[in-house]
Motif scaffolding. Sequence first.
Motif, PDB file in Angstrom:
ATOM      1  N   ASP A  97       0.821  -1.216   0.000  1.00  0.00           N
ATOM      2  CA  ASP A  97       0.000   0.000   0.000  1.00  0.00           C
ATOM      3  C   ASP A  97       0.855   1.265   0.000  1.00  0.00           C
ATOM      4  OD1 ASP A  97      -1.131  -2.316   1.412  1.00  0.00           O
ATOM      5  OD2 ASP A  97      -2.951  -1.126   1.559  1.00  0.00           O
ATOM      6  N   GLU A  98       1.870   1.285   0.851  1.00  0.00           N
ATOM      7  CA  GLU A  98       2.701   2.488   0.981  1.00  0.00           C
ATOM      8  C   GLU A  98       3.450   2.773  -0.313  1.00  0.00           C
ATOM      9  OE1 GLU A  98       6.034   4.413   4.031  1.00  0.00           O
ATOM     10  OE2 GLU A  98       5.269   2.365   4.367  1.00  0.00           O
ATOM     11  N   LYS A 108       1.115   4.305  -2.907  1.00  0.00           N
ATOM     12  CA  LYS A 108       0.825   5.716  -2.653  1.00  0.00           C
ATOM     13  C   LYS A 108       2.003   6.630  -3.021  1.00  0.00           C
ATOM     14  CE  LYS A 108      -2.413   4.623   1.063  1.00  0.00           C
ATOM     15  NZ  LYS A 108      -2.621   4.588   2.530  1.00  0.00           N
TER      16      LYS A 108
END
Length: 255
Positions: free
Chosen positions: A187-188, A191
């Motif tokens: 996820d990081e 982003k």
Amino acid sequence: MNANNKTVKIFWTGGFDSTFRVVQLSRMNITVQPYYLSDKRIAESYELEAIEKITQLINKHPDTKAQMLPTVYVSVEDRPESQPQIAEAYKRIFEKNWLGNQYVWLADFAVNHPGIELSIEKGTNPVRLIEKNGGFEKKYSDSIGEYYTVSKSTDKDYLTLFGNFGLPLLDYSKLDMKDFFIKHGYDEIMKLTWFCHTPINGKPCGKCNPCKGVVEEGMAERLDEEALKRYRKAKVIGKIKSTALFRLAKKILHR
């Protein structure tokens, strides 16, 4: 230490698609050699910053098996000399169909790096054009699994422009990639990917084609409210311009 001698070369911009592929490759027992080709675009510093941060996170991720080599930065001055047959093939294609000119210098680079991976996903303009003019061949490698190349029976100009690339993402949409990022704990990294061509105050503008694509492919959350306002305004202006051009064309045809 990676015991596998297979080295996979890939164009990496720090964007969503190429980062997804770098993450995929990082989970394999191979060596990954990314290349960043500069064209002095406005967003270059944002892209390079994204690559640096994402590389650090990949190297720390528990599922990383690959040896990640430092990204090779190729400046405008260091680009290979343009191949006349590539420029001519692009010109003939462009006379009939719109295609970004970045594929010329990517193809020039690939002449000396055959098989380098280009991260274009299904449904994109170059994919549609190649499908219309011949198509792709599915290949398999023990090291990296399935990928595609342009079919040898494809129109000569498209083969000249795209024939040296490995094309691993033709079965993926952006939402497929998003699901993978989330499912496997990236996820990081997702982003941190950068997509905007013309950032405003360090944030995506909402008006450039990649920003529009982010919204229209189901990931509007990547833009803040100000960027979304600019996106909606740009869409309205675009429709007005299209209508005006259509009316003008009709007037000319009926003279």
